[in-house]
Design a protein around this motif. Structure first.
Motif, PDB file in Angstrom:
ATOM      1  N   LYS A 152     -56.452 -63.662  18.383  1.00  0.00           N
ATOM      2  CA  LYS A 152     -56.207 -62.482  19.409  1.00  0.00           C
ATOM      3  C   LYS A 152     -54.757 -62.294  20.096  1.00  0.00           C
ATOM      4  O   LYS A 152     -54.611 -61.221  20.370  1.00  0.00           O
ATOM      5  N   HIS A 153     -54.401 -63.589  20.667  1.00  0.00           N
ATOM      6  CA  HIS A 153     -53.338 -63.508  21.140  1.00  0.00           C
ATOM      7  C   HIS A 153     -51.423 -63.469  20.013  1.00  0.00           C
ATOM      8  O   HIS A 153     -50.652 -63.052  20.533  1.00  0.00           O
ATOM      9  N   PHE A 154     -51.861 -63.673  19.063  1.00  0.00           N
ATOM     10  CA  PHE A 154     -50.669 -63.477  17.716  1.00  0.00           C
ATOM     11  C   PHE A 154     -51.269 -62.955  16.446  1.00  0.00           C
ATOM     12  O   PHE A 154     -51.387 -63.171  15.669  1.00  0.00           O
ATOM     13  N   PRO A 155     -51.912 -61.544  16.645  1.00  0.00           N
ATOM     14  CA  PRO A 155     -52.859 -60.775  15.912  1.00  0.00           C
ATOM     15  C   PRO A 155     -51.118 -60.816  14.886  1.00  0.00           C
ATOM     16  O   PRO A 155     -51.320 -60.339  13.664  1.00  0.00           O
ATOM     17  N   ALA A 156     -49.953 -60.675  15.461  1.00  0.00           N
ATOM     18  CA  ALA A 156     -49.368 -60.667  13.984  1.00  0.00           C
ATOM     19  C   ALA A 156     -48.582 -61.867  12.634  1.00  0.00           C
ATOM     20  O   ALA A 156     -48.208 -60.939  11.902  1.00  0.00           O
ATOM     21  N   VAL A 157     -50.124 -63.284  12.538  1.00  0.00           N
ATOM     22  CA  VAL A 157     -49.607 -64.212  12.007  1.00  0.00           C
ATOM     23  C   VAL A 157     -51.151 -63.712  11.066  1.00  0.00           C
ATOM     24  O   VAL A 157     -51.965 -63.884  11.531  1.00  0.00           O
ATOM     25  N   ARG A 158     -50.720 -64.323  10.168  1.00  0.00           N
ATOM     26  CA  ARG A 158     -51.628 -64.313   8.399  1.00  0.00           C
ATOM     27  C   ARG A 158     -52.521 -65.244   9.140  1.00  0.00           C
ATOM     28  O   ARG A 158     -52.521 -66.888   8.795  1.00  0.00           O
ATOM     29  N   LEU A 159     -53.775 -65.417  10.405  1.00  0.00           N
ATOM     30  CA  LEU A 159     -54.256 -67.425  10.312  1.00  0.00           C
ATOM     31  C   LEU A 159     -55.763 -67.041   9.061  1.00  0.00           C
ATOM     32  O   LEU A 159     -56.016 -66.627   9.032  1.00  0.00           O
ATOM     33  N   GLU A 160     -55.616 -68.736   8.770  1.00  0.00           N
ATOM     34  CA  GLU A 160     -56.067 -69.069   8.096  1.00  0.00           C
ATOM     35  C   GLU A 160     -57.187 -70.178   8.302  1.00  0.00           C
ATOM     36  O   GLU A 160     -56.493 -71.194   7.878  1.00  0.00           O
ATOM     37  N   GLU A 161     -57.609 -69.910   9.399  1.00  0.00           N
ATOM     38  CA  GLU A 161     -57.983 -71.007  10.315  1.00  0.00           C
ATOM     39  C   GLU A 161     -59.043 -72.510   9.302  1.00  0.00           C
ATOM     40  O   GLU A 161     -59.486 -72.977  10.082  1.00  0.00           O
ATOM     41  N   GLN A 162     -59.589 -71.693   8.377  1.00  0.00           N
ATOM     42  CA  GLN A 162     -60.239 -72.653   7.199  1.00  0.00           C
ATOM     43  C   GLN A 162     -59.303 -73.474   6.717  1.00  0.00           C
ATOM     44  O   GLN A 162     -59.773 -75.104   6.530  1.00  0.00           O
ATOM     45  N   ALA A 163     -58.132 -73.564   6.709  1.00  0.00           N
ATOM     46  CA  ALA A 163     -57.310 -73.802   6.047  1.00  0.00           C
ATOM     47  C   ALA A 163     -56.951 -75.584   6.729  1.00  0.00           C
ATOM     48  O   ALA A 163     -56.969 -75.388   7.760  1.00  0.00           O
ATOM     49  N   LEU A 164     -56.758 -76.686   5.782  1.00  0.00           N
ATOM     50  CA  LEU A 164     -56.188 -77.653   6.700  1.00  0.00           C
ATOM     51  C   LEU A 164     -54.838 -77.914   6.999  1.00  0.00           C
ATOM     52  O   LEU A 164     -54.302 -78.464   8.243  1.00  0.00           O
ATOM     53  N   LEU A 165     -53.930 -77.483   6.087  1.00  0.00           N
ATOM     54  CA  LEU A 165     -52.404 -77.124   6.278  1.00  0.00           C
ATOM     55  C   LEU A 165     -51.905 -76.378   5.159  1.00  0.00           C
ATOM     56  O   LEU A 165     -52.624 -75.583   4.795  1.00  0.00           O
ATOM     57  N   ILE A 166     -51.424 -75.969   6.089  1.00  0.00           N
ATOM     58  CA  ILE A 166     -50.052 -73.906   5.959  1.00  0.00           C
ATOM     59  C   ILE A 166     -48.895 -74.202   5.597  1.00  0.00           C
ATOM     60  O   ILE A 166     -48.085 -74.798   6.449  1.00  0.00           O
ATOM     61  N   GLU A 167     -48.254 -74.287   4.080  1.00  0.00           N
ATOM     62  CA  GLU A 167     -46.692 -74.597   4.802  1.00  0.00           C
ATOM     63  C   GLU A 167     -46.391 -72.959   3.728  1.00  0.00           C
ATOM     64  O   GLU A 167     -46.439 -72.435   2.937  1.00  0.00           O
ATOM     65  N   ASP A 168     -45.529 -71.988   4.672  1.00  0.00           N
ATOM     66  CA  ASP A 168     -44.684 -71.366   4.276  1.00  0.00           C
ATOM     67  C   ASP A 168     -43.635 -70.766   4.750  1.00  0.00           C
ATOM     68  O   ASP A 168     -43.074 -70.994   5.879  1.00  0.00           O
TER      69      ASP A 168
END
Length: 334
Positions: A152-168
């Motif tokens: 809701k607060h950061f719609p521009a972020v491509r959220l993948e909430e099930q991931a344990l760790l994401i490196e981009d």
């Protein structure tokens, strides 16, 4: 192993989760001991430097424990990684309010990023990293139960909430609190995969975890406060074991299919059918935990008739087979 020095910067701030600082620092200490034993004359060096963006020499953690001896940030800091810790909260709104007060930390993170420093944030600390704007357009994760507020607060972020760790790129985010250990083991692995594996064994860390999905509890997720959301929730709770179409759901809610699709994208980050599948997996998880029903019976109660298809869906959503999930999470008599 390589003999170079690896520097981890730990950003200290009042109200942080102390384990976000001490856990990584302890893991690096263990890594140093093991590295010295294995290669006394050519071991890599691990440094964890706790610093304050405000020049503070001490902070008070979320549990009330005070720590001192925090070092001032060097004029030209050279870190291989800077970690933003979790922030104390009882509800997602607390994190938003707290992060809004951390202007010096936000400016420092932006400056470090411009210098090419790799930055990581763990658990609720991902909210602070998101407030810098650096995550916009990037993939990220956060603590699973705060995903709704984050989206809701950061719609521009491509959220993948099930991931344990994401490196981009030079940005790393991790999920709920203990996922910080997955990050620190990856950091240690830069000096050697075998050393990282030894640290994992020494500290009993499960390096096989790849997802937060098995740990998600639907009951703990923050629900959207919206009349349409309430209608959707009531209908799906009652009809989940039956066949449900988007048109039928829209008709019940008194809205168009197009409006319904927009609502789901904004509040749930998926389409209605994807959300219904997610709820059915959640129901299956609850039944596997608390009953002795066969998997065929569980599938039937979740509104599916194709058992192999639902088995594949369950594995995709949770990263575990139904049998493995039941063995790990079923309620046991004490």
């Amino acid at each position: 192993m390589t003999s170079r020095t690896f520097r981890l910067g730990l950003m200290a701030l009042d109200g942080c989760m102390l384990s976000s600082l001490t856990g990584p620092a302890d893991a690096l200490h263990v890594a140093q001991i093991l590295a010295d034993i294995r290669s006394p004359s050519n071991a890599p060096r691990f440094e964890s430097i706790v610093f304050s963006a405000r020049g503070a020499t001490g902070i008070r953690s979320e549990s009330g424990i005070e720590i001192s001896g925090i070092k001032p940030l060097p004029k030209n800091p050279r870190f291989d990684l800077v970690l933003v810790p979790g922030i104390d909260h009882r509800r997602p709104r607390d994190v938003i309010d707290r992060a809004a007060e951390l202007a010096p930390e936000i400016e420092l993170l932006r400056a470090l990023h411009l210098r090419g420093t790799k930055i990581a944030a763990t658990c609720s600390g991902t909210f602070l990293l998101a407030m810098t704007g650096l995550l916009d357009g990037h993939r990220a994760t956060t603590s699973w139960w705060m995903a709704g507020a984050f989206r809701k607060h950061f719609p521009a972020v491509r959220l993948e909430e099930q991931a344990l760790l994401i490196e981009d790129g030079n940005l790393i985010t991790t999920g709920a609190s203990t996922s910080v250990y997955s990050l620190i083991i990856r950091f240690i692995a830069q000096a050697g995969e075998d050393l990282a594996q030894q640290v994992s064994r020494m500290m009993l860390l499960d390096t096989e975890r790849q997802s937060q999905a098995p740990y998600v509890s639907q009951a703990m997720l923050e629900k959207p406060r919206h009349s349409l959301a309430e209608k959707i929730t009531h209908f799906l709770d009652r009809e989940l074991h039956n066949q449900i179409s988007v048109s039928r759901l829209a008709e019940h809610c008194g809205t168009s299919e197009r409006s319904l699709l927009r609502h789901f994208r904004a509040h749930y980050g998926t389409n209605p059918l994807g959300y219904i599948q997610h709820l059915r997996v959640e129901r299956a998880k609850a039944l596997l935990e608390a009953t002795q029903l066969s998997f065929d019976e569980v599938v039937e109660r979740c509104g599916y008739s194709d058992v192999p298809s639902f088995r594949k869906l369950f594995k995709r959503e949770t990263s575990l087979t139904p049998a493995d999930y039941r063995e790990r999470f079923r309620l046991r008599a004490r």
